[in-house]
Design a protein around this motif. Structure first.
Motif, PDB file in Angstrom:
ATOM      1  N   GLN A 358       0.844  -1.185   0.000  1.00  0.00           N
ATOM      2  CA  GLN A 358       0.000   0.000   0.000  1.00  0.00           C
ATOM      3  C   GLN A 358       0.884   1.242   0.000  1.00  0.00           C
ATOM      4  O   GLN A 358       2.039   1.202   0.437  1.00  0.00           O
ATOM      5  N   ASP A 371       3.481  -8.057   3.424  1.00  0.00           N
ATOM      6  CA  ASP A 371       2.018  -8.042   3.420  1.00  0.00           C
ATOM      7  C   ASP A 371       1.514  -8.393   2.021  1.00  0.00           C
ATOM      8  O   ASP A 371       1.898  -7.768   1.037  1.00  0.00           O
ATOM      9  N   SER A 373      -1.804  -8.514   1.124  1.00  0.00           N
ATOM     10  CA  SER A 373      -3.213  -8.130   0.955  1.00  0.00           C
ATOM     11  C   SER A 373      -3.428  -7.389  -0.363  1.00  0.00           C
ATOM     12  O   SER A 373      -2.564  -6.652  -0.829  1.00  0.00           O
ATOM     13  N   ASN A 374      -4.584  -7.608  -0.958  1.00  0.00           N
ATOM     14  CA  ASN A 374      -4.970  -6.884  -2.169  1.00  0.00           C
ATOM     15  C   ASN A 374      -5.691  -5.604  -1.746  1.00  0.00           C
ATOM     16  O   ASN A 374      -6.902  -5.464  -1.898  1.00  0.00           O
ATOM     17  N   TRP A 375      -4.921  -4.626  -1.257  1.00  0.00           N
ATOM     18  CA  TRP A 375      -5.506  -3.433  -0.623  1.00  0.00           C
ATOM     19  C   TRP A 375      -6.384  -2.629  -1.581  1.00  0.00           C
ATOM     20  O   TRP A 375      -7.332  -1.961  -1.131  1.00  0.00           O
ATOM     21  N   GLU A 378     -10.171  -3.060  -1.420  1.00  0.00           N
ATOM     22  CA  GLU A 378     -10.877  -2.588  -0.253  1.00  0.00           C
ATOM     23  C   GLU A 378     -11.372  -1.165  -0.396  1.00  0.00           C
ATOM     24  O   GLU A 378     -11.953  -0.623   0.511  1.00  0.00           O
TER      25      GLU A 378
END
Length: 378
Positions: A358, A371, A373-375, A378
């Motif tokens: 991110q 990390d 995550s597929n920010w 979101e």
């Protein structure tokens, strides 16, 4: 009939007068507004003639690209860019960023760390030195705010004013989304030295930075700065900040080497053999930041598609790749999340280790985990 001819003649003169006024306004605007930067001197042009990358008064790529567009082709491209509706071309709301405290940056003395500011801008903290890469903190990627769309995040991880002393800035080329006048204006008094490809220093000089603090390099030239090696390496792109100075300055990628680590920054580039050349000569790389967004078939020679970004990572022999040049501005006709989604699919297919942090997130080189995550969803 005579009245009609008089009317047509008057209309023609009116149109010519309007065009003349617009041309005059343009030349006055670019001559006096500082955002357009400086012009390369005749003396420098004579020096550039010694470069293998300089022909007939302009810098060139190894391949004969980009194609020079005719006036009608330029108009057609402009019309498509400004009037084509792109589903999800920009986020539906302001995207979040991870904030970072100024003392956290000023006091950092640990493992090599990068902080992404979106698009192609980074802070690199290595060997207790602060290096900024293509610092673009501006609201729009254009000479004036009203000439471009706002960036996707209204807040940055940290304001320029809160950044500590910067040891060096690396600049890849002179386009507005990489060389931002308002950002440089705020940074210039806290930066020790600027490294640029040939000619880009003319803009910095126009903005009040002393020649002694600017080092310009040709492709494959390098400089050692406080035990760090900066190598100006090839890219396949173009340059210019106004209509009459295209290709007057060079574009480049950068290799950054410390005693223990090696990093690569692509700048802007189409996919070409130079990635393999750089990988063979300076690889393998611990970390590679490679452009991934703002592509289109109409300009495929100067910007990579996401699948090519992953291939470039393989060519560079990169242990870890991060797709960049996305996540901040709408400069092409694709869904704003498409670059990262397509890149991830190809990277996994090629078994290429990669990260997609991110904006503002700490990237620690050598960390066992990052990390995942597929920010953007979101």
């Amino acid at each position: 009939m005579k009245r009609f001819k008089k009317y047509l003649k008057r209309m023609l003169w009116t149109i010519l007068a309007i065009v003349g006024v617009l041309i005059l306004v343009y030349f006055l605007f670019v001559s006096f507004h500082p955002s357009f930067g400086g012009d390369v001197s005749k003396e420098k042009k004579l020096e550039f003639a010694k470069s293998k990358n300089y022909k007939n008064g302009q810098f060139v790529n190894k391949k004969d690209v980009p194609k020079e567009l005719s006036f009608s082709e330029t108009l057609s491209l402009t019309r498509k860019f400004f009037f084509t509706k792109v589903p999800n071309g920009s986020p539906s709301k302001d995207i979040g960023v991870q904030k970072i405290d100024s003392t956290n940056i000023a006091d950092y003395k640990s493992d090599t760390r990068l902080i992404w500011f979106g698009h192609s801008s980074f802070l690199l903290q290595i060997d207790e030195k602060n290096i900024l890469i293509d610092p673009m903190f501006g609201k729009v990627a254009a000479p004036l705010d009203l000439l471009g769309a706002n960036r996707f995040n209204s807040e940055m991880p940290i304001a320029i004013e809160k950044l500590p002393k910067i040891d060096a800035i690396l600049i890849s080329h002179d386009h507005y989304d990489h060389l931002d006048y308002p950002s440089i204006k705020k940074l210039k008094d806290k930066v020790e030295i600027f490294y640029t490809p040939l000619g880009v220093g003319s803009h910095l000089e126009a903005w009040g930075i002393e020649k002694e603090r600017i080092i310009e390099l040709d492709w494959w030239e390098s400089e050692v700065f406080k035990d760090l090696q900066f190598v100006c390496t090839p890219a396949q792109h173009f340059s210019g900040r106004k209509f009459d100075n295209r290709q007057n300055t060079l574009w480049a990628s950068w290799v950054i080497k410390s005693k223990t680590e090696s990093l690569f920054f692509s700048g802007d580039s189409g996919y070409a053999p130079h990635f393999k050349e750089i990988g063979n000569f300076y690889g393998p790389f611990d970390f590679a930041m490679i452009e991934c967004g703002q592509y289109n078939e109409m300009w495929a020679d100067i910007h990579m598609f996401p699948e090519e970004t992953a291939k470039a990572g393989i060519d560079l022999k990169a242990k870890l790749v991060m797709p960049i040049h996305w996540g901040a501005f709408k400069l092409a006709l694709h869904d704003w999340t498409e670059p990262v989604r397509r890149f991830k699919i190809k990277a996994e297919e090629l078994q290429l280790s990669h990260i997609t942090p991110q904006i503002g997130e700490n990237i620690i080189l050598g960390a066992k985990e990052h990390d995942a995550s597929n920010w953007w969803q979101e």
